[in-house]
Enzyme design. Structure first.
Site, PDB file in Angstrom:
ATOM      1  N   ARG A  71       0.828  -1.216   0.000  1.00  0.00           N
ATOM      2  CA  ARG A  71       0.000   0.000   0.000  1.00  0.00           C
ATOM      3  C   ARG A  71       0.861   1.263   0.000  1.00  0.00           C
ATOM      4  O   ARG A  71       0.513   2.267  -0.644  1.00  0.00           O
ATOM      5  CB  ARG A  71      -0.907  -0.020   1.231  1.00  0.00           C
ATOM      6  N   HIS A  75       0.462   4.481  -2.478  1.00  0.00           N
ATOM      7  CA  HIS A  75       0.259   5.844  -1.987  1.00  0.00           C
ATOM      8  C   HIS A  75       1.431   6.758  -2.336  1.00  0.00           C
ATOM      9  O   HIS A  75       1.268   7.966  -2.405  1.00  0.00           O
ATOM     10  CB  HIS A  75      -0.002   5.840  -0.476  1.00  0.00           C
ATOM     11  N   ASN A 103      -3.533   8.693   4.767  1.00  0.00           N
ATOM     12  CA  ASN A 103      -2.286   8.119   5.294  1.00  0.00           C
ATOM     13  C   ASN A 103      -2.178   8.135   6.818  1.00  0.00           C
ATOM     14  O   ASN A 103      -1.593   7.221   7.418  1.00  0.00           O
ATOM     15  CB  ASN A 103      -1.078   8.868   4.711  1.00  0.00           C
ATOM     16  N   HIS A 202      -6.160  -5.868  -2.288  1.00  0.00           N
ATOM     17  CA  HIS A 202      -7.030  -6.009  -1.113  1.00  0.00           C
ATOM     18  C   HIS A 202      -7.376  -7.475  -0.836  1.00  0.00           C
ATOM     19  O   HIS A 202      -8.377  -7.768  -0.205  1.00  0.00           O
ATOM     20  CB  HIS A 202      -8.308  -5.175  -1.285  1.00  0.00           C
TER      21      HIS A 202
HETATM   22  C1  HEM Z   1      -8.991   1.554  -5.834  1.00  0.00           C
HETATM   23  C2  HEM Z   1      -8.917   2.443  -4.878  1.00  0.00           C
HETATM   24  C3  HEM Z   1      -8.496   2.113  -3.477  1.00  0.00           C
HETATM   25  C4  HEM Z   1      -9.115   2.532  -2.335  1.00  0.00           C
HETATM   26  C5  HEM Z   1     -10.352   3.399  -2.254  1.00  0.00           C
HETATM   27  C6  HEM Z   1      -8.389   1.962  -1.223  1.00  0.00           C
HETATM   28  C7  HEM Z   1      -8.696   2.181   0.103  1.00  0.00           C
HETATM   29  C8  HEM Z   1      -8.107   1.523   1.150  1.00  0.00           C
HETATM   30  C9  HEM Z   1      -8.502   1.671   2.545  1.00  0.00           C
HETATM   31  C10 HEM Z   1      -9.598   2.596   3.053  1.00  0.00           C
HETATM   32  C11 HEM Z   1      -7.721   0.841   3.274  1.00  0.00           C
HETATM   33  C12 HEM Z   1      -7.772   0.635   4.786  1.00  0.00           C
HETATM   34  C13 HEM Z   1      -7.034   1.737   5.486  1.00  0.00           C
HETATM   35  C14 HEM Z   1      -7.273   1.780   6.973  1.00  0.00           C
HETATM   36  O1  HEM Z   1      -8.187   1.141   7.467  1.00  0.00           O
HETATM   37  O2  HEM Z   1      -6.525   2.495   7.682  1.00  0.00           O
HETATM   38  C15 HEM Z   1      -6.835   0.166   2.368  1.00  0.00           C
HETATM   39  C16 HEM Z   1      -5.903  -0.768   2.726  1.00  0.00           C
HETATM   40  C17 HEM Z   1      -5.033  -1.378   1.837  1.00  0.00           C
HETATM   41  N1  HEM Z   1      -4.869  -1.054   0.515  1.00  0.00           N
HETATM   42 FE1  HEM Z   1      -6.129   0.040  -0.600  1.00  0.00          FE
HETATM   43  N2  HEM Z   1      -7.344   1.226  -1.716  1.00  0.00           N
HETATM   44  C18 HEM Z   1      -7.365   1.292  -3.081  1.00  0.00           C
HETATM   45  C19 HEM Z   1      -6.457   0.719  -3.945  1.00  0.00           C
HETATM   46  C20 HEM Z   1      -5.341   0.027  -3.549  1.00  0.00           C
HETATM   47  C21 HEM Z   1      -4.259  -0.359  -4.416  1.00  0.00           C
HETATM   48  C22 HEM Z   1      -4.153   0.018  -5.896  1.00  0.00           C
HETATM   49  C23 HEM Z   1      -3.378  -1.053  -3.658  1.00  0.00           C
HETATM   50  C24 HEM Z   1      -2.045  -1.660  -4.052  1.00  0.00           C
HETATM   51  C25 HEM Z   1      -1.682  -1.988  -5.261  1.00  0.00           C
HETATM   52  C26 HEM Z   1      -3.914  -1.126  -2.325  1.00  0.00           C
HETATM   53  C27 HEM Z   1      -3.370  -1.821  -1.281  1.00  0.00           C
HETATM   54  C28 HEM Z   1      -3.903  -1.865  -0.001  1.00  0.00           C
HETATM   55  C29 HEM Z   1      -3.436  -2.778   1.021  1.00  0.00           C
HETATM   56  C30 HEM Z   1      -2.429  -3.898   0.826  1.00  0.00           C
HETATM   57  C31 HEM Z   1      -4.139  -2.458   2.188  1.00  0.00           C
HETATM   58  C32 HEM Z   1      -3.963  -3.086   3.576  1.00  0.00           C
HETATM   59  C33 HEM Z   1      -2.805  -2.387   4.260  1.00  0.00           C
HETATM   60  C34 HEM Z   1      -2.493  -2.863   5.659  1.00  0.00           C
HETATM   61  O3  HEM Z   1      -3.070  -3.828   6.152  1.00  0.00           O
HETATM   62  O4  HEM Z   1      -1.629  -2.213   6.280  1.00  0.00           O
HETATM   63  N3  HEM Z   1      -5.088  -0.426  -2.292  1.00  0.00           N
HETATM   64  N4  HEM Z   1      -7.080   0.619   1.085  1.00  0.00           N
END
Ligand code: HEM
Length: 327
Positions: A71, A75, A103, A202
């Site tokens: 992630r 970002h 973030n 995800h």
């Molecule tokens: C398409 C639009 C996307 C949205 C709206 C989105 C939104 C989010 C949100 C809200 C979270 C949880 C954050 C939290 O609870 O603090 C999250 C976690 C995550 N996102 Fe996304 N995301 C998107 C695309 C992506 C992309 C493109 C990737 C990587 C290629 C990605 C990888 C991740 C990962 C791996 C997590 C978990 C991180 C952790 O457990 O520390 N996301 N995302």
């Protein structure tokens, strides 16, 4: 055919025009830095081994750290290109990205990048950018969690500034519709297919209750058993920071379960389920749900493409010695 020197002067002309005409979106593509998988072959031949070994230890200790680093890369790249701007701490002269909405209290993995950077600096002083370290570390994270691997084009430079407002403007939120997700990715030169493949990240990691509460209490297109399960740790009020895995069957495996979940209306975020809700991405989600290899190939390609986003022309850059601050 253009010779090397006329190609160079063409580039200079384009650069000057870009600066004069202030057309960053056009300049972005034309002036993109040429990245190469061999960039450090002579100057730091062990860099990939070092990154892999620190990531392997970090993921063995805590699998979620792999997700967090993936992630971090997303970002970083979505805000003025993959330039490690997300790693800069705030200073008296700028408010950086760490405390932007998407973030703050959310992005993790800064310490792992610091640990990698320390070892890389010890092996090859002032040579490897923090931006390249993040690109390599995220590739390794995917693979260490059981996903594909690929060659990472290298040669990025690190920014000398960071912008909280740019982070707020460029990172899509969990309430987004499929149309706004598509346009957020299109603004970066990424297709709807790239978006749907990249969202497959995800399949690992976790999200906080505040981001999925309205989905599990109010949305019609949610599996009832799944909603009840998630409601167990995400009350209607309070518990904003309570965590739930994106994929509750195989939370630490980088597989195609994300898409099977979407087909079963078990997407955790509103933005996840938007990819399978009678809209334009349904067919692709269905394909990925039944074809792990197709997903793995498309994901790897899309990561390379996203990794090719570089800062706008004229942005001052360097190879930072400490990823958290400019030299
Ligand atoms: C398409 C639009 C996307 C949205 C709206 C989105 C939104 C989010 C949100 C809200 C979270 C949880 C954050 C939290 O609870 O603090 C999250 C976690 C995550 N996102 Fe996304 N995301 C998107 C695309 C992506 C992309 C493109 C990737 C990587 C290629 C990605 C990888 C991740 C990962 C791996 C997590 C978990 C991180 C952790 O457990 O520390 N996301 N995302």
């Amino acid at each position: 055919m253009m010779g090397a020197s006329s190609a160079r002067s063409f580039t200079v002309v384009v650069a000057v025009l870009c600066l004069l005409l202030l057309l960053p979106s056009h300049c972005h593509a034309k002036l993109s830095v040429k990245l190469s998988t061999k960039f450090y072959a002579k100057s730091c031949p062990n860099v990939e081994r070092i990154v892999r070994s620190v990531m392997a230890q970090a993921v063995a200790k805590e699998p979620r750290m792999g997700a967090s680093v993936i992630r971090l890369f997303f970002h970083d790249c979505f805000v003025n290109g993959c330039d490690a701007s997300i790693l800069l701490d705030d200073t008296p002269t700028f408010t950086g990205e760490k405390n932007a909405g998407a973030n703050a209290n959310s992005v993790r993995g800064y310490e792992v990048i610091d640990a990698i950077k320390a070892q890389v600096e010890a092996a090859c002083k002032a040579t490897v950018s923090c931006a390249d370290i993040v690109a390599l570390a995220s590739r390794d994270a995917v693979n260490l969690l059981g996903g594909p691997t690929w060659n990472v084009p290298l040669g990025r430079k690190d920014s000398r500034t960071a912008s909280q407002s740019a982070a707020n403007a460029n990172l899509p939120g969990p309430g987004s519709s499929v149309a706004s997700l598509t346009s957020a990715f299109a603004a970066k030169g990424l297709s709807a297919r790239d978006m749907t493949a990249l969202s497959g990240a995800h399949t690992v990691g976790q999200a906080r209750c505040l981001f999925f509460r309205s989905r599990i209490y109010t949305e019609p297109n949610v599996n009832a058993t799944f909603a009840a399960l998630r409601q167990g740790t995400c009350p209607q009020s309070g518990g904003d920071g309570n965590l739930a895995p994106f994929d509750d069957q195989t939370p630490d495996a980088f597989d195609n379960a994300y898409y099977r979940n979407l087909v079963a209306q078990r997407g955790l975020l509103h933005s996840d389920q938007e990819l399978f809700n009678g809209g334009p991405q349904d067919a692709l989600v269905r394909k990925y749900s039944g074809n792990a290899r197709m997903f793995a190939n498309d994901f790897a390609k899309a990561m390379v493409k996203m990794g090719g986003l570089v800062p706008a022309a004229g942005t001052p850059t360097e190879v930072r010695l400490n990823c958290r601050k400019v030299n």
